[in-house]
Write a protein that holds these residues in place. Structure first.
Motif, PDB file in Angstrom:
ATOM      1  N   ALA A 173       0.834  -1.211   0.000  1.00 20.89           N
ATOM      2  CA  ALA A 173       0.000   0.000   0.000  1.00 20.89           C
ATOM      3  C   ALA A 173       0.867   1.258   0.000  1.00 20.89           C
ATOM      4  CB  ALA A 173      -0.913  -0.009   1.221  1.00 20.89           C
ATOM      5  N   VAL A 174       1.895   1.250   0.820  1.00 26.27           N
ATOM      6  CA  VAL A 174       2.778   2.423   0.881  1.00 26.27           C
ATOM      7  C   VAL A 174       3.487   2.601  -0.465  1.00 26.27           C
ATOM      8  CG1 VAL A 174       4.867   3.366   1.958  1.00 26.27           C
ATOM      9  CG2 VAL A 174       3.090   2.333   3.376  1.00 26.27           C
ATOM     10  N   ALA A 175       3.956   1.509  -1.038  1.00 29.12           N
ATOM     11  CA  ALA A 175       4.636   1.592  -2.339  1.00 29.12           C
ATOM     12  C   ALA A 175       3.681   2.160  -3.391  1.00 29.12           C
ATOM     13  CB  ALA A 175       5.119   0.199  -2.753  1.00 29.12           C
ATOM     14  N   ALA A 176       2.436   1.679  -3.406  1.00 31.05           N
ATOM     15  CA  ALA A 176       1.448   2.155  -4.387  1.00 31.05           C
ATOM     16  C   ALA A 176       1.145   3.639  -4.182  1.00 31.05           C
ATOM     17  CB  ALA A 176       0.173   1.328  -4.282  1.00 31.05           C
ATOM     18  N   LEU A 177       1.055   4.056  -2.930  1.00 30.18           N
ATOM     19  CA  LEU A 177       0.778   5.475  -2.659  1.00 30.18           C
ATOM     20  C   LEU A 177       1.942   6.357  -3.107  1.00 30.18           C
ATOM     21  CD1 LEU A 177      -0.909   5.293   0.884  1.00 30.18           C
ATOM     22  CD2 LEU A 177      -1.985   6.126  -1.213  1.00 30.18           C
ATOM     23  N   LEU A 178       3.175   5.857  -2.901  1.00 28.64           N
ATOM     24  CA  LEU A 178       4.351   6.634  -3.314  1.00 28.64           C
ATOM     25  C   LEU A 178       4.426   6.759  -4.838  1.00 28.64           C
ATOM     26  CD1 LEU A 178       7.074   5.344  -0.803  1.00 28.64           C
ATOM     27  CD2 LEU A 178       6.022   7.610  -0.844  1.00 28.64           C
ATOM     28  N   LEU A 179       3.934   5.739  -5.549  1.00 35.18           N
ATOM     29  CA  LEU A 179       3.987   5.756  -7.018  1.00 35.18           C
ATOM     30  C   LEU A 179       2.821   6.531  -7.631  1.00 35.18           C
ATOM     31  CD1 LEU A 179       4.824   1.985  -7.665  1.00 35.18           C
ATOM     32  CD2 LEU A 179       6.395   3.913  -8.020  1.00 35.18           C
ATOM     33  N   ALA A 180       1.766   6.749  -6.859  1.00 41.06           N
ATOM     34  CA  ALA A 180       0.544   7.358  -7.404  1.00 41.06           C
ATOM     35  C   ALA A 180       0.763   8.815  -7.814  1.00 41.06           C
ATOM     36  CB  ALA A 180      -0.562   7.280  -6.360  1.00 41.06           C
ATOM     37  N   GLU A 181      -0.059   9.225  -8.790  1.00 45.65           N
ATOM     38  CA  GLU A 181      -0.004  10.634  -9.208  1.00 45.65           C
ATOM     39  C   GLU A 181      -0.965  11.484  -8.393  1.00 45.65           C
ATOM     40  OE1 GLU A 181      -0.392  11.198 -13.443  1.00 45.65           O
ATOM     41  OE2 GLU A 181       1.233   9.750 -13.741  1.00 45.65           O
ATOM     42  N   LYS A 182      -2.158  10.915  -8.155  1.00 41.01           N
ATOM     43  CA  LYS A 182      -3.170  11.675  -7.406  1.00 41.01           C
ATOM     44  C   LYS A 182      -3.767  10.801  -6.311  1.00 41.01           C
ATOM     45  CE  LYS A 182      -4.530  14.508 -11.337  1.00 41.01           C
ATOM     46  NZ  LYS A 182      -5.591  14.697 -12.343  1.00 41.01           N
ATOM     47  N   PRO A 183      -2.970  10.498  -5.275  1.00 35.26           N
ATOM     48  CA  PRO A 183      -3.509   9.664  -4.189  1.00 35.26           C
ATOM     49  C   PRO A 183      -4.378  10.481  -3.233  1.00 35.26           C
ATOM     50  CG  PRO A 183      -1.242  10.266  -3.709  1.00 35.26           C
ATOM     51  CD  PRO A 183      -1.580  10.908  -5.025  1.00 35.26           C
ATOM     52  N   VAL A 184      -5.384   9.837  -2.669  1.00 36.57           N
ATOM     53  CA  VAL A 184      -6.226  10.488  -1.656  1.00 36.57           C
ATOM     54  C   VAL A 184      -6.472   9.500  -0.516  1.00 36.57           C
ATOM     55  CG1 VAL A 184      -8.483  11.555  -1.167  1.00 36.57           C
ATOM     56  CG2 VAL A 184      -7.423  11.933  -3.389  1.00 36.57           C
ATOM     57  N   ILE A 185      -6.472  10.017   0.699  1.00 37.80           N
ATOM     58  CA  ILE A 185      -6.812   9.183   1.862  1.00 37.80           C
ATOM     59  C   ILE A 185      -8.198   9.606   2.347  1.00 37.80           C
ATOM     60  CG2 ILE A 185      -6.171   8.496   4.215  1.00 37.80           C
ATOM     61  CD1 ILE A 185      -3.228   9.282   3.466  1.00 37.80           C
TER      62      ILE A 185
END
Ligand code: ATP
Ligand code: MG
Length: 265
Positions: free
Chosen positions: A69-81
């Motif tokens: 999950a952390v890896a995916a968030l770091l790679l994302a362009e427009k992440p939202v929590i």
């Protein structure tokens, strides 16, 4: 019961269920402050039940999902929590920190709307140090298609490529998936619709997940993009959920044996 008995400090630290009681009180306080909906108390209870049959610890399988999950968030362009009342009551400081270090904005999104709730959650998050909080101004929101609940109203989530949805409702998870969003779920119930629909399912308690995510963000930020991508590529969510279910079955078998030992006398 006096109001004092509801305070966290009234639970002796030596109590065998201190941690569990501490978070119950946070949820109760949250309900009194409008942050948590009445139904949020019941949702918490359902979570506790699953936590119990997982041994109330972060399993190695959950650790793997958290890392992904952390890896995916770091790679994302427009992440939202996405943030709901229970999450804001349980881990506001940790959410504020995670939001800053990824970075990924926080967006308040509620199943049960009530006059003053959004304001109450915003205040809790701001007090905890969060600076970028969305989901407040209704003029900036659009409605997700095919969804009837209040959770259909979204702001940045509408345009996000990846959305982290702790303690989410299955209907919205499904709606977000249909819009091709990548979903990170944090849900103690591996059989919930949210858990089964998500791309990365973290079967663990949010109170343990967010601190672990903060730790791993600092660690993974030292890697290059190829290495971070490899973490995401090597993860098999379906297999991880299946193994989690096996783990629960195994844990229950062991606990059954232990219970029989006690019941013998
Ligand atoms: P779904 O709508 O996805 O099928 P549900 O209707 O069974 O799920 P909801 O009430 O919509 O459940 O969502 C709450 C979920 O959050 C539950 O699955 C519950 O186990 C989980 N949950 C509650 N507290 C926590 C917690 N502290 N950490 C992680 N998960 C939790
Ligand atoms: Mg639901």
């Amino acid at each position: 019961m006096t109001s004092n008995e509801n305070q966290d400090h009234s639970v002796p630290k030596t109590h065998p269920r201190y941690e569990s009681l501490k978070y119950r009180h946070k949820i109760i306080e949250g309900m009194k402050n409008l942050v948590v909906a009445e139904a949020g108390l019941i949702a918490h209870g359902r979570g506790e039940c699953f936590d119990y049959i997982l041994g109330e610890k972060t399993t190695l399988l959950a650790k793997k999902a958290i890392r992904t999950a952390v890896a995916a968030l770091l790679l994302a362009e427009k992440p939202v929590i996405s943030v709901n009342g229970n999450v804001a009551a349980l881990v506001p400081e940790e959410l504020a920190t995670l939001s800053k270090i990824i970075p990924a904005p926080l967006e308040i999104n509620l199943f049960y709307p009530k006059e003053g709730r959004i304001e109450a959650i915003k205040n809790v998050l701001q007090k905890a140090g969060a600076t970028i909080i969305h989901g407040i101004d209704t003029h900036k929101m659009i409605e997700l298609e095919g969804l009837k609940s209040n959770r259909r109203k979204v702001e940045l989530i509408a345009d996000a490529d990846i959305v982290m949805v702790p303690l989410e409702d299955g209907d919205r998870t499904e709606a977000l998936k249909k819009l091709n969003k990548k979903i990170i779920a944090v849900d103690l119930n591996p059989l919930s619709r949210t858990a089964l629909w998500a791309d990365i399912t973290i079967v663990d308690n949010i109170v343990r997940v967010v601190p672990e995510m903060i730790k791993l963000t600092q660690e993974l930020k030292k890697l290059n993009n190829t290495q971070i991508k490899e973490i995401v590529q090597n993860f098999n969510n379906k297999l991880n959920i299946q193994k989690t279910l096996d783990l629960i079955i195994k844990y229950l078998e062991i606990q059954k044996k232990k219970a029989f030992e006690i019941l013998k006398f």
